[in-house]
Write an enzyme that holds these catalytic residues in place. Structure first.
Site, PDB file in Angstrom:
ATOM      1  CE  LYS A  19      -1.879  -0.917   3.664  1.00 31.17           C
ATOM      2  NZ  LYS A  19      -1.399  -2.441   4.000  1.00 31.17           N
ATOM      3  NE  ARG A  93      -5.185  -1.554   9.119  1.00 35.01           N
ATOM      4  CZ  ARG A  93      -4.141  -0.732   8.701  1.00 35.01           C
ATOM      5  NH1 ARG A  93      -4.123   0.022   8.039  1.00 35.01           N
ATOM      6  NH2 ARG A  93      -2.826  -1.462   8.931  1.00 35.01           N
ATOM      7  NE  ARG A 127       7.445  -2.029   6.385  1.00 35.39           N
ATOM      8  CZ  ARG A 127       5.950  -2.138   5.928  1.00 35.39           C
ATOM      9  NH1 ARG A 127       5.604  -2.481   5.409  1.00 35.39           N
ATOM     10  NH2 ARG A 127       5.430  -3.290   7.363  1.00 35.39           N
ATOM     11  NE  ARG A 160       5.630  -0.246  10.534  1.00 31.64           N
ATOM     12  CZ  ARG A 160       4.538  -0.792   9.623  1.00 31.64           C
ATOM     13  NH1 ARG A 160       4.495  -0.293   8.288  1.00 31.64           N
ATOM     14  NH2 ARG A 160       3.592  -1.035   9.441  1.00 31.64           N
ATOM     15  NE  ARG A 171       1.259  -5.084  10.787  1.00 34.85           N
ATOM     16  CZ  ARG A 171       2.505  -5.106  10.121  1.00 34.85           C
ATOM     17  NH1 ARG A 171       3.293  -5.470  10.736  1.00 34.85           N
ATOM     18  NH2 ARG A 171       2.638  -4.169   9.029  1.00 34.85           N
TER      19      ARG A 171
HETATM   20  P1  G5P Z   1       0.451   0.241   8.723  1.00 33.92           P
HETATM   21  O1  G5P Z   1       1.718   1.288   9.131  1.00 33.92           O
HETATM   22  O2  G5P Z   1      -1.205   0.515   8.155  1.00 33.92           O
HETATM   23  P2  G5P Z   1      -0.430  -2.760   7.016  1.00 33.92           P
HETATM   24  O3  G5P Z   1       0.439  -3.119   8.175  1.00 33.92           O
HETATM   25  O4  G5P Z   1      -1.188  -1.762   6.911  1.00 33.92           O
HETATM   26  O5  G5P Z   1       0.688  -1.308   8.379  1.00 33.92           O
HETATM   27  P3  G5P Z   1       2.236  -1.878   5.921  1.00 33.92           P
HETATM   28  O6  G5P Z   1       3.063  -3.105   6.330  1.00 33.92           O
HETATM   29  O7  G5P Z   1       3.109  -0.947   6.239  1.00 33.92           O
HETATM   30  O8  G5P Z   1       0.744  -1.880   6.310  1.00 33.92           O
HETATM   31  P4  G5P Z   1       1.914  -1.779   3.131  1.00 33.92           P
HETATM   32  O9  G5P Z   1       2.107  -0.499   3.469  1.00 33.92           O
HETATM   33  O10 G5P Z   1       1.318  -2.568   2.767  1.00 33.92           O
HETATM   34  O11 G5P Z   1       2.501  -2.287   4.207  1.00 33.92           O
HETATM   35  O12 G5P Z   1       3.617  -2.172   2.065  1.00 33.92           O
HETATM   36  P5  G5P Z   1       4.364  -1.389   2.313  1.00 33.92           P
HETATM   37  O13 G5P Z   1       5.367  -0.549   2.985  1.00 33.92           O
HETATM   38  O14 G5P Z   1       4.070  -0.351   0.567  1.00 33.92           O
HETATM   39  O15 G5P Z   1       5.541  -2.970   1.541  1.00 33.92           O
HETATM   40  C1  G5P Z   1       5.653  -3.265   2.735  1.00 33.92           C
HETATM   41  C2  G5P Z   1       7.452  -3.771   2.438  1.00 33.92           C
HETATM   42  O16 G5P Z   1       7.979  -4.556   1.231  1.00 33.92           O
HETATM   43  C3  G5P Z   1       8.571  -2.675   2.039  1.00 33.92           C
HETATM   44  O17 G5P Z   1       9.817  -2.442   2.660  1.00 33.92           O
HETATM   45  C4  G5P Z   1       8.541  -2.550   0.943  1.00 33.92           C
HETATM   46  O18 G5P Z   1       9.133  -1.897   0.244  1.00 33.92           O
HETATM   47  C5  G5P Z   1       8.483  -3.500   0.349  1.00 33.92           C
HETATM   48  N1  G5P Z   1       7.939  -4.359  -0.871  1.00 33.92           N
HETATM   49  C6  G5P Z   1       6.979  -3.180  -1.513  1.00 33.92           C
HETATM   50  N2  G5P Z   1       6.656  -3.976  -3.057  1.00 33.92           N
HETATM   51  C7  G5P Z   1       7.330  -5.189  -3.081  1.00 33.92           C
HETATM   52  C8  G5P Z   1       7.585  -5.737  -4.016  1.00 33.92           C
HETATM   53  O19 G5P Z   1       6.991  -6.051  -5.654  1.00 33.92           O
HETATM   54  N3  G5P Z   1       8.777  -6.514  -3.719  1.00 33.92           N
HETATM   55  C9  G5P Z   1       9.576  -6.954  -2.481  1.00 33.92           C
HETATM   56  N4  G5P Z   1      10.932  -8.076  -2.986  1.00 33.92           N
HETATM   57  N5  G5P Z   1       9.256  -6.070  -1.472  1.00 33.92           N
HETATM   58  C10 G5P Z   1       8.554  -5.173  -1.650  1.00 33.92           C
HETATM   59  O20 G5P Z   1      -0.987   0.010  10.215  1.00 33.92           O
HETATM   60  C11 G5P Z   1       0.431  -0.406  11.767  1.00 33.92           C
HETATM   61  C12 G5P Z   1      -0.449  -0.334  12.504  1.00 33.92           C
HETATM   62  O21 G5P Z   1      -1.086   1.115  12.243  1.00 33.92           O
HETATM   63  C13 G5P Z   1      -2.459   0.669  13.489  1.00 33.92           C
HETATM   64  C14 G5P Z   1      -2.178  -0.863  13.204  1.00 33.92           C
HETATM   65  O22 G5P Z   1      -1.855  -1.569  14.768  1.00 33.92           O
HETATM   66  C15 G5P Z   1      -1.462  -1.290  12.312  1.00 33.92           C
HETATM   67  O23 G5P Z   1      -0.879  -2.866  12.514  1.00 33.92           O
HETATM   68  N6  G5P Z   1      -3.394   0.798  12.376  1.00 33.92           N
HETATM   69  C16 G5P Z   1      -4.541   1.068  12.556  1.00 33.92           C
HETATM   70  N7  G5P Z   1      -5.295   0.380  13.707  1.00 33.92           N
HETATM   71  C17 G5P Z   1      -6.356   1.210  12.740  1.00 33.92           C
HETATM   72  N8  G5P Z   1      -7.228   0.927  11.999  1.00 33.92           N
HETATM   73  C18 G5P Z   1      -7.002   1.997  11.190  1.00 33.92           C
HETATM   74  N9  G5P Z   1      -7.504   2.582   9.939  1.00 33.92           N
HETATM   75  C19 G5P Z   1      -5.229   1.889  11.423  1.00 33.92           C
HETATM   76  N10 G5P Z   1      -3.856   2.460  10.086  1.00 33.92           N
HETATM   77  C20 G5P Z   1      -3.028   1.979  11.205  1.00 33.92           C
HETATM   78 MG    MG Z   2       2.057   0.394   4.835  1.00 35.00          MG
END
Ligand code: G5P
Ligand code: MG
Length: 222
Positions: A19, A93, A127, A160, A171
């Site tokens: 995302k 979410r 990451r 993180r 998660r």
């Molecule tokens: P976050 O911060 O929203 P998540 O768990 O939804 O966290 P996250 O972990 O941030 O999502 P993402 O944004 O979907 O993941 O993914 P990203 O960061 O782009 O990619 C992940 C990794 O893979 C990165 O290192 C990237 O460079 C790499 N990558 C991307 N594409 C590729 C690929 O094609 N190949 C490879 N090899 N690598 C790749 O939420 C965190 C916490 O905040 C709270 C909750 O506690 C949550 O757990 N929270 C909420 N709680 C309630 N309601 C809400 N609306 C909330 N929002 C946040």
């Molecule tokens: Mg994210």
């Protein structure tokens, strides 16, 4: 001629589905404001605000932060960007969050990223994050120019707390239980578009093509 409507987009997807990666490319290419609930929450934790202190325990445990805290934070952010088109990443979410948001703002489109869990678990291990800005790196997919340092500020990058395997598994379970059902909520509204894949560099051009045809109808790229 009527003024073009503000474009309002939301990105759904499991933790690690890309995302943040894809939302920042969309924001760059179509000049949308990127609002990531996780980044905004982590900024509150870093600043040790009351909200940040309350949210921290849930985030570290890989649990969702209570709806009222997140909704308050996100609606306050949205009032700051009344004149700018935006993309939401990580919010809503839960059904409750989606319902409150729907009362306040009508989304134009919801893009859902579908990436298999085994791919996600593998990629999250690599990451590294610049917490103050939310900039994300990956040891192989997107390495920083200098290992361990943010490209823009030179600050240290961190892993993180909630990227530990146990927390990632929680998660993912939480996503299946609470967030995945939102697809149906938006499908019924006729605004859902799903993209399947395993690599952001393959998924993004397809998302870009889709938006490139859609956004001119709203007067963009903005
Ligand atoms: P976050 O911060 O929203 P998540 O768990 O939804 O966290 P996250 O972990 O941030 O999502 P993402 O944004 O979907 O993941 O993914 P990203 O960061 O782009 O990619 C992940 C990794 O893979 C990165 O290192 C990237 O460079 C790499 N990558 C991307 N594409 C590729 C690929 O094609 N190949 C490879 N090899 N690598 C790749 O939420 C965190 C916490 O905040 C709270 C909750 O506690 C949550 O757990 N929270 C909420 N709680 C309630 N309601 C809400 N609306 C909330 N929002 C946040
Ligand atoms: Mg994210």
């Amino acid at each position: 001629m009527a003024a073009p409507r503000m474009f309002k987009l939301c990105l759904l997807g499991a933790p690690g589905s890309g995302k943040g990666t894809i939302a920042s490319r969309i924001a760059r290419d179509f000049k949308l404001k990127h609002l990531a609930s996780g980044d905004l929450l982590r900024a509150q934790v870093l600043s040790k605000t009351e909200l940040g202190n309350s949210a921290n325990q849930f985030m570290q445990a890989g649990k969702l932060v209570p709806d009222e805290l997140v909704v308050g934070l996100m609606l306050a952010e949205l009032t700051k960007v009344r004149t700018t088109p935006w993309i939401l990443d990580g919010f809503p979410r839960t059904r409750e969050q989606a319902e409150v948001l729907h009362k306040e703002e009508k989304l134009d489109f919801v893009v859902s990223l579908e990436v298999p869990d085994d791919v996600i678990i593998d990629r999250i291990k690599g990451r590294w994050t610049h917490l103050p800005s939310g900039r994300i790196y990956h040891t192989e997919f997107k390495p920083p120019e200098v290992p361990g340092k943010d490209d823009i500020t030179g600050d240290d990058l961190v892993q993180r707390e909630d990227d530990k395997p146990e927390s990632v598994r929680k998660r993912l379970e939480m996503y299946r239980a609470k967030t995945h059902p939102l697809k149906e909520f938006y499908d019924v509204l006729g605004i859902l578009r799903v993209f399947h894949g395993t690599e952001s560099n393959v998924i993004y051009p397809r998302v870009h093509n889709f938006l490139k045809d859609l956004i001119p109808a709203y007067g963009g790229p903005f």
